[in-house]
Design a protein around this motif. Structure first.
Motif, short mmCIF file in Angstrom:
data_model
loop_
_atom_site.label_atom_id
_atom_site.label_comp_id
_atom_site.label_asym_id
_atom_site.label_seq_id
_atom_site.Cartn_x
_atom_site.Cartn_y
_atom_site.Cartn_z
N MET A 1 98.19 62.79 83.94
CA MET A 1 97.13 62.30 84.49
C MET A 1 96.30 62.09 83.36
O MET A 1 95.92 62.70 82.37
N ILE A 2 95.61 60.75 83.31
CA ILE A 2 94.73 60.30 82.56
C ILE A 2 93.28 60.95 82.80
O ILE A 2 92.82 60.88 83.93
N ARG A 3 92.87 61.48 81.63
CA ARG A 3 91.35 61.95 81.86
C ARG A 3 90.44 60.99 80.96
O ARG A 3 90.63 61.14 79.66
N PRO A 4 89.46 60.37 81.44
CA PRO A 4 88.60 59.46 80.61
C PRO A 4 87.81 60.25 79.58
O PRO A 4 87.57 61.59 79.83
N TYR A 5 87.55 59.72 78.37
CA TYR A 5 86.77 60.50 77.54
C TYR A 5 85.50 59.84 77.68
O TYR A 5 84.51 60.70 77.18
N PHE A 6 85.02 58.94 78.34
CA PHE A 6 83.60 58.34 78.39
C PHE A 6 83.17 58.37 79.82
O PHE A 6 84.08 57.66 80.58
N ARG A 7 81.78 58.69 79.99
CA ARG A 7 81.41 58.24 81.62
C ARG A 7 81.16 56.97 81.39
O ARG A 7 81.53 56.35 82.69
N ASP A 8 80.71 56.41 80.57
CA ASP A 8 80.31 54.91 80.57
C ASP A 8 80.16 54.17 79.26
O ASP A 8 80.55 54.98 78.23
N ARG A 9 79.57 53.02 79.17
CA ARG A 9 79.73 52.38 77.65
C ARG A 9 78.44 52.84 76.85
O ARG A 9 78.58 53.05 75.69
N ARG A 10 77.55 53.45 77.75
CA ARG A 10 76.49 54.26 76.77
C ARG A 10 76.89 55.44 76.34
O ARG A 10 76.55 55.70 75.15
N ASP A 11 77.53 56.28 77.11
CA ASP A 11 78.03 57.40 76.53
C ASP A 11 78.98 57.17 75.36
O ASP A 11 79.02 57.83 74.45
N ALA A 12 79.70 56.11 75.61
CA ALA A 12 80.76 55.82 74.53
C ALA A 12 79.92 55.61 73.35
O ALA A 12 80.36 55.79 72.42
N GLY A 13 78.93 54.82 73.25
CA GLY A 13 78.10 54.59 72.45
C GLY A 13 77.35 55.51 71.52
O GLY A 13 77.58 55.70 70.25
N GLU A 14 77.04 56.64 72.42
CA GLU A 14 76.35 57.78 71.82
C GLU A 14 77.56 58.54 71.07
O GLU A 14 77.30 59.02 69.95
N GLN A 15 78.46 58.69 71.56
CA GLN A 15 79.61 59.53 71.01
C GLN A 15 80.13 58.65 69.82
O GLN A 15 80.38 59.28 68.57
N LEU A 16 80.21 57.38 69.77
CA LEU A 16 80.47 56.44 68.49
C LEU A 16 79.57 56.91 67.48
O LEU A 16 80.15 56.95 66.29
N ALA A 17 78.56 56.81 67.62
CA ALA A 17 77.41 56.88 66.80
C ALA A 17 77.33 58.25 66.06
O ALA A 17 77.21 58.53 64.87
N GLU A 18 78.02 59.25 66.90
CA GLU A 18 78.18 60.45 66.00
C GLU A 18 79.17 60.47 64.86
O GLU A 18 79.26 61.24 64.03
N LYS A 19 80.17 59.49 64.99
CA LYS A 19 81.05 59.14 63.90
C LYS A 19 80.53 58.36 62.69
O LYS A 19 81.26 58.18 61.83
N LEU A 20 79.08 57.89 62.87
CA LEU A 20 78.58 57.12 61.80
C LEU A 20 77.47 57.50 61.18
O LEU A 20 76.57 56.89 61.05
N PRO A 21 77.53 58.92 60.79
CA PRO A 21 76.10 59.49 60.43
C PRO A 21 75.62 58.96 58.91
O PRO A 21 74.44 58.85 58.69
N THR A 22 76.59 58.06 58.14
CA THR A 22 76.32 57.55 56.87
C THR A 22 75.33 56.56 57.13
O THR A 22 74.57 56.09 56.06
N TYR A 23 75.33 55.98 58.30
CA TYR A 23 74.80 54.66 58.26
C TYR A 23 73.30 55.10 59.04
O TYR A 23 72.29 53.76 59.19
N ARG A 24 72.74 55.99 59.41
CA ARG A 24 71.56 56.48 60.10
C ARG A 24 70.34 55.83 59.18
O ARG A 24 70.14 56.51 58.14
N GLU A 25 69.69 54.98 59.97
CA GLU A 25 68.26 54.54 59.38
C GLU A 25 68.44 54.03 57.73
O GLU A 25 67.69 54.12 57.09
N ARG A 26 69.90 53.52 57.60
CA ARG A 26 70.11 53.02 56.23
C ARG A 26 69.58 51.56 56.03
O ARG A 26 69.85 50.61 57.10
N PRO A 27 68.64 51.17 54.89
CA PRO A 27 68.29 49.75 55.02
C PRO A 27 69.61 48.89 54.69
O PRO A 27 70.47 49.34 54.26
N GLY A 28 69.49 47.59 55.35
CA GLY A 28 70.44 46.56 55.07
C GLY A 28 71.69 46.82 55.78
O GLY A 28 72.86 46.24 55.61
N VAL A 29 71.50 47.56 57.05
CA VAL A 29 72.56 47.77 57.96
C VAL A 29 72.15 47.21 59.26
O VAL A 29 71.04 47.32 59.79
#
Length: 214
Positions: A1-29
């Motif tokens: 049985m497939i179990r979803p990883y994300f509640r919705d697209r917002r939840d997916a975006g929040e989880q994705l952001a956790e994988k991108l810490p080097t870009y946090r508040e970085r100028p020119g991004v």
């Protein structure tokens, strides 16, 4: 049985952001979301990382009668990318491709006007561009987006998605500066299976997210 990883697209975006810490508040991004489904994901990424959000328009070119199967895609700026394996295997004539591309180009231009209004496209020269969508199956739309963004001379191109087919994620490692696929289930089946709520994003929702981001 497939179990979803994300509640919705917002939840997916929040989880994705956790994988991108080097870009946090970085100028020119800048976060460039692919409408429509990529916009709520991109909004959450931009919000979590303190980055500006804009859109980069792409339209899939669906195989006639099997529109869910991509034979290619077009992107802002007149870019067209074809999946030669699909085109060759199904023997799709050039005139059919041109007709579908023309129709999708008109829809791309309509969406550009609907979402952007009179605001100009951002100048991407010298920027680190985080290209965000809600997932990658064949990757045709993202390939068109990458080609379109590259024409604007960015400093770096980063492909960032919550979920992707493993081989598609690997494909982009040779095409861009950095790839982040939060989860790569095997077998993949399709993007929507990994979301509890994968309801279609509307034009009004896209405008709402862009207005909030501004």
């Amino acid at each position: 049985m497939i179990r979803p990883y994300f509640r919705d697209r917002r939840d997916a975006g929040e989880q994705l952001a956790e994988k991108l810490p080097t870009y946090r508040e970085r100028p020119g991004v800048i976060v460039l979301a692919l409408p429509r489904g990529g916009v709520p994901v991109g909004f959450a990424v931009a919000e979590q990382l303190g980055l500006p959000l804009d859109i980069f328009l792409v339209r899939k070119l669906g195989v006639p009668g099997r529109e869910e199967l991509a034979m290619g895609a077009i992107a802002s700026g007149g870019v067209r990318v074809l999946n030669q394996e699909v085109v060759g295997a199904l023997n799709i004539p050039d005139e059919v491709i041109d007709a579908i591309a023309g129709k999708e180009q008109r829809e791309l231009e309509r969406r550009e006007r609907a979402y952007r209004g009179d605001r100009p496209r951002p100048d991407l020269t010298g920027l680190v561009c985080l290209l965000v969508d809600d997932g990658l199956a064949t990757g045709a739309s993202m390939q068109a987006a990458v080609a379109g963004v590259r024409a604007h001379n960015p400093r770096e191109i980063v492909v960032a998605v919550p979920t992707a087919a493993p081989d598609t994620c690997a494909l982009f490692e040779a095409e861009v500066d950095h790839v982040v696929c939060a989860v790569t289930p095997e077998p993949f089946f399709g993007v929507g299976l990994w979301y509890e709520d994968f309801s279609q994003t509307t034009d009004d929702e896209v405008r709402h997210y862009l207005k909030r981001a501004r």
